[in-house]
Enzyme design. Structure first.
Site, PDB file in Angstrom:
ATOM      1  N   PRO A   1      58.206  46.651  49.772  1.00  0.00           N
ATOM      2  CA  PRO A   1      59.536  46.084  49.747  1.00  0.00           C
ATOM      3  C   PRO A   1      59.718  45.311  48.461  1.00  0.00           C
ATOM      4  O   PRO A   1      58.831  44.586  48.034  1.00  0.00           O
ATOM      5  CB  PRO A   1      59.559  45.140  50.934  1.00  0.00           C
ATOM      6  CG  PRO A   1      58.353  45.450  51.724  1.00  0.00           C
ATOM      7  CD  PRO A   1      57.363  46.015  50.786  1.00  0.00           C
ATOM      8  N   GLU A   2      60.871  45.466  47.861  1.00  0.00           N
ATOM      9  CA  GLU A   2      61.242  44.642  46.712  1.00  0.00           C
ATOM     10  C   GLU A   2      62.124  43.523  47.239  1.00  0.00           C
ATOM     11  O   GLU A   2      62.277  43.345  48.443  1.00  0.00           O
ATOM     12  CB  GLU A   2      61.944  45.509  45.667  1.00  0.00           C
ATOM     13  CG  GLU A   2      61.066  46.693  45.231  1.00  0.00           C
ATOM     14  CD  GLU A   2      61.644  47.493  44.101  1.00  0.00           C
ATOM     15  OE1 GLU A   2      62.379  46.929  43.284  1.00  0.00           O
ATOM     16  OE2 GLU A   2      61.352  48.697  44.018  1.00  0.00           O
TER      17      GLU A   2
ATOM     18  N   HIS B   1      48.950  50.205  63.302  1.00  0.00           N
ATOM     19  CA  HIS B   1      49.092  49.363  62.113  1.00  0.00           C
ATOM     20  C   HIS B   1      49.825  48.066  62.401  1.00  0.00           C
ATOM     21  O   HIS B   1      50.258  47.382  61.481  1.00  0.00           O
ATOM     22  CB  HIS B   1      49.816  50.136  61.009  1.00  0.00           C
ATOM     23  CG  HIS B   1      49.134  51.420  60.654  1.00  0.00           C
ATOM     24  ND1 HIS B   1      47.836  51.472  60.204  1.00  0.00           N
ATOM     25  CD2 HIS B   1      49.552  52.705  60.725  1.00  0.00           C
ATOM     26  CE1 HIS B   1      47.494  52.734  59.990  1.00  0.00           C
ATOM     27  NE2 HIS B   1      48.523  53.501  60.313  1.00  0.00           N
TER      28      HIS B   1
ATOM     29  N   ARG C   1      49.321  50.034  54.861  1.00  0.00           N
ATOM     30  CA  ARG C   1      48.411  49.999  53.704  1.00  0.00           C
ATOM     31  C   ARG C   1      47.669  48.690  53.566  1.00  0.00           C
ATOM     32  O   ARG C   1      46.784  48.568  52.724  1.00  0.00           O
ATOM     33  CB  ARG C   1      49.182  50.327  52.431  1.00  0.00           C
ATOM     34  CG  ARG C   1      49.560  51.791  52.394  1.00  0.00           C
ATOM     35  CD  ARG C   1      50.371  52.132  51.193  1.00  0.00           C
ATOM     36  NE  ARG C   1      49.603  51.990  49.974  1.00  0.00           N
ATOM     37  CZ  ARG C   1      50.097  52.171  48.763  1.00  0.00           C
ATOM     38  NH1 ARG C   1      51.360  52.480  48.636  1.00  0.00           N
ATOM     39  NH2 ARG C   1      49.361  52.042  47.714  1.00  0.00           N
TER      40      ARG C   1
END
Length: 275
Positions: free
Chosen positions: A2-3, A95, A114
């Site tokens: 995410p930015e 996750h 990740r």
DNA sequence: ACGAAGCCCTGCAAGC
DNA sequence: TGCTTGCAGGGCTTCG
């Protein structure tokens, strides 16, 4: 992942659901994120009330009524979502590494395939934390001016794309929005930053601000993992001019969009519209 | 001080 | 189909 727009979308999504609630416990199913999640996270946060969820750069700051602030970074693939009422008992996926349990049965869940994300707790003023202390100005606040950018560029020997992605210069501009802002500015991403003329920094500053604000308005960009607090994706992907459009026609002139690596990252541009 | 490169991790797409 | 390879939105850390 995410930015800034995705982190801000997350902040706006979760804050109304947890502001004022007390943390009852933290369930850590997998502590192995970028840094190990503190073992005593639950002990240090239990009983604390959430006063506000703020954002600095891509860090989320959970202010509490104690001396502690919890800092959460979503890394490249993290998302936070709210479970309550009908969804409160939903089983965690592979996750879904952490859950925060709040008074009244609300649950905040961190999913991060990740595991480049981070969860930490700091005492006192969180902006003084060593991870936040050296960050540049927020792009949507008043310190981010064309003159500031121009001065930062004069003394550096990197490309303009690397400059605007450097968190010491300005925070929150990641790989997607860097490419998009440079397209909107008509500047080639590979141009040496000290060879960009002063007037063009006005255009570039405005483009960065506009693209970030537009993306926030659309709930961010979902390429793969990002979802909002309620599971919906962001819709800015439809507005992307160049990112991920290698070989496709430029929306303005029809020329094929090109892709090239700059500083280890894929960069996209129109060879006609950007000089 | 600055800039380049390495590394953390999983999942997916492309190519053979 | 099944393997291998490369690549992905971040950014701290190390090295030169």
């Amino acid at each position: 992942m995410p930015e800034l727009p995705e982190v801000e979308t997350t902040r706006r999504g979760i804050e109304p659901h947890i502001k004022g609630l007390r943390i009852e416990a933290v369930e850590i199913r997998n502590p192995r994120l970028r840094w190990p999640v503190p073992q005593n996270l639950s002990d240090s946060l239990a009983g604390r009330q959430i006063l506000a969820v703020e954002r600095r750069a891509k860090y989320l700051l959970f202010r509490t009524d104690g001396s502690q602030t919890m800092i959460v970074h979503l890394g490249m693939s993290g998302s936070l979502f709210i479970l309550k009422d009908a969804t409160a008992g939903r089983a965690p996926g592979p996750h879904d590494h952490l859950d925060w349990l709040f008074s009244g049965g609300t649950r905040l869940r961190l999913r991060d395939p990740r595991r480049f994300g981070a969860v930490l707790v700091t005492e006192g003023e969180p902006l003084a934390h060593y991870l936040l202390r050296h960050l540049g100005p927020e792009p949507l606040e008043s310190g981010f001016t064309p003159d500031y950018l121009y001065e930062a560029a004069r003394s550096r020997r990197v490309t303009i794309k690397q400059l605007i992605m450097d968190s010491r210069v300005v925070v929150g501009v990641g790989n997607i929005y860097a490419s998009e802002a440079l397209f909107l500015s008509g500047i080639r991403p590979g141009r040496a930053c000290h060879r960009v003329s002063r007037p063009r920094f006005h255009v570039l500053r405005d483009a960065i601000v506009n693209v970030l604000q537009e993306a926030i308005g659309q709930g961010g960009t979902t390429l793969r993992d990002f979802v909002r607090e309620d599971g919906r994706p962001g819709y800015f992907r439809q507005q992307l001019n160049v990112y991920g459009r290698s070989g496709l026609p430029c929306h303005v002139c029809g020329t094929q969009v090109r892709q090239r690596r700059i500083g280890q990252r894929s960069s996209f541009y129109c060879p006609i519209c950007q000089q």
